[in-house]
Design an enzyme around this catalytic site. Structure first.
Site, PDB file in Angstrom:
ATOM      1  N   SER A 182      -9.891 -61.821  36.711  1.00 64.22           N
ATOM      2  CA  SER A 182      -9.295 -60.534  37.086  1.00 64.22           C
ATOM      3  C   SER A 182      -8.410 -60.572  38.329  1.00 64.22           C
ATOM      4  CB  SER A 182     -10.393 -59.488  37.290  1.00 64.22           C
ATOM      5  OG  SER A 182     -11.286 -59.891  38.293  1.00 64.22           O
ATOM      6  N   HIS A 210     -10.015 -58.875  30.664  1.00 62.80           N
ATOM      7  CA  HIS A 210      -8.557 -58.896  30.878  1.00 62.80           C
ATOM      8  C   HIS A 210      -7.800 -59.746  29.853  1.00 62.80           C
ATOM      9  CE1 HIS A 210      -8.743 -56.731  34.701  1.00 62.80           C
ATOM     10  NE2 HIS A 210      -9.898 -57.365  34.870  1.00 62.80           N
ATOM     11  N   LYS A 241      -9.681 -50.977  29.557  1.00 63.01           N
ATOM     12  CA  LYS A 241      -8.386 -51.644  29.791  1.00 63.01           C
ATOM     13  C   LYS A 241      -7.565 -51.509  28.510  1.00 63.01           C
ATOM     14  CE  LYS A 241     -10.805 -54.487  33.152  1.00 63.01           C
ATOM     15  NZ  LYS A 241     -10.782 -53.507  34.228  1.00 63.01           N
TER      16      LYS A 241
END
Ligand code: PMP
Length: 388
Positions: A182, A210, A241
């Site tokens: 990250s 991610h 996300k």
């Protein structure tokens, strides 16, 4: 010092930092998440969201959230074990499991608890957990009470050394890594770590918060990029996300998922996701139905990366949508971050303890919805690498 005395001390630190213009947290945004946001009546290009495919604003995703609320109401009303488990939760669990080519998953109300709570449930004090130094705080929290060894970021020799020393000495040896890290945006050497885990009898957990929706041919993250479908014992991640909402998941074998469903306290004794979570179901479908967003993201990553490199900036070894522009010194980092804001660019400063003291950086995140003009606007601020 009691908590109130500590709070008073912290307040003076806060005031001092604010006066110096070095406090850049909890800034108030008055528009939705997107490539351009509004702050204090001013428009800024935003590089702070993890909304990689822009699904927080996708009409079909928003519509699914609204339809969920209209059908089921605003909340679930109870925790899953005792009346708060609905068919939309079951659907979401199936969807996310199948997204990763598996059959079983448990959902949590945040990505944070999908790591911290599942680990608190899985680990005992006799186990040994081996963490990459770059894993998220939620993972660290889950391992707080157990034996743990933190390995220098992506250092395979260090992994092997610890695994060799520990093999056969603990009921469970668990290695935990991110897929995409990250803060650095770089990838774990997944194939090599899988080989080490097999060699020394360790289980492997991968948090690909991610990487999901960002890498891998169809957005399944590093596991897809490495064709490692059968080699990961616990896949964790977040719905906040790429999937544009909130919540998290653990994808694992049937028995482990059932164990977590009935033993993981934060899941068991906390109210389940609201019906707006149907937004996630739509977002998961859209990753496959509308691959144009991933293509747009990749085009943006390529363009921005090239631009930052041409400016001579140090962006480390990122291979994702996260660009850590290394500034080095904390004070200078704060100044650059503040100057960027003045020029209409909102990016986050990352300082110690999130990264080591000498590694202060401006973290820039790119999404599919940034236009070339937005990226050019950021790249035009070449004073990013100005020594003054
Ligand atoms: N894992 C990683 C790698 C993260 O970066 C984050 C948060 N940014 C989380 C887990 C926690 O996810 P959430 O914010 O959705 O709770």
């Amino acid at each position: 010092m009691d908590a109130w005395a500590r709070a008073r001390m912290f307040q003076s630190y806060l005031d001092d930092q604010s006066e110096k213009g070095q406090w850049n947290y909890r800034l108030l945004t008055s528009s939705g998440c997107g490539p351009v946001i509004e702050m204090n009546g001013k428009k800024l290009i935003s590089l702070v969201s993890n909304d990689y495919l822009g699904f927080t604003q996708h009409p079909a995703v928003k519509q699914a959230a609204v339809a969920g609320i209209m059908k089921y109401g605003a909340g679930a009303g109870a925790s899953p074990a005792i009346g708060g488990h609905y068919d939309y939760h079951e659907l979401l669990e199936k969807k996310i499991a199948r997204f990763f080519r598996k059959e079983h998953a448990i959902i949590y109300t945040t990505g944070y608890t999908s790591n911290s709570a599942s680990l608190q449930c899985i680990l005992t004090k006799d186990d040994l957990v081996i963490l990459d130094a770059g894993v998220h705080t939620s993972v660290m929290e889950g391992c707080q009470m157990v034996n743990r060894k933190t390995v220098k970021h992506n250092d395979l020799a260090a992994y092997e050394h610890i695994l060799k020393m520990s093999a056969g000495k603990h009921p469970l040896l668990l290695v935990i890594i991110d897929g995409v890290f990250s803060q650095d945006g770089d990838l774990a050497p997944l194939k090599e770590i899988i080989a080490l885990c097999k060699k020394y009898g360790a289980k492997l957990m991968v948090d690909d918060a991610h990487g999901t929706g960002v890498i891998g041919k169809t957005g399944r993250g590093l596991i897809e990029a490495c064709d490692a479908w059968e080699d990961i014992d616990l896949i964790t991640g977040t719905f906040s996300k790429t999937f544009g909402h909130i919540g998290g998941y653990v994808v694992a074998g049937e028995e482990m998922v059932n164990y977590l469903k009935y033993q993981s306290r934060q899941h068991l004794f906390s109210a389940s996701s609201t019906p707006a979570a149907l937004a996630i179901v739509k977002a998961i479908e859209l990753v496959d139905e509308e691959p144009l967003w991933m293509s747009a993201l990749h085009a943006n990553i390529k363009y921005f990366r090239q631009g930052l490199l041409e400016l001579g900036l140090n962006i480390g070894s990122t291979e994702s949508a996260i660009f850590p522009v290394r500034i080095g010194d904390k004070i200078k980092n704060a100044k650059v971050c503040f100057a960027l804001q003045q020029k209409g660019v909102y990016a986050n400063q990352i300082n110690y303890p999130a990264v080591s003291l000498k590694d202060a950086r401006i973290r820039m995140g790119i999404t599919a919805r940034h236009e070339k003009a937005h990226l050019d606007e950021v790249l035009n601020h070449s004073y990013l690498n100005n020594e003054d």
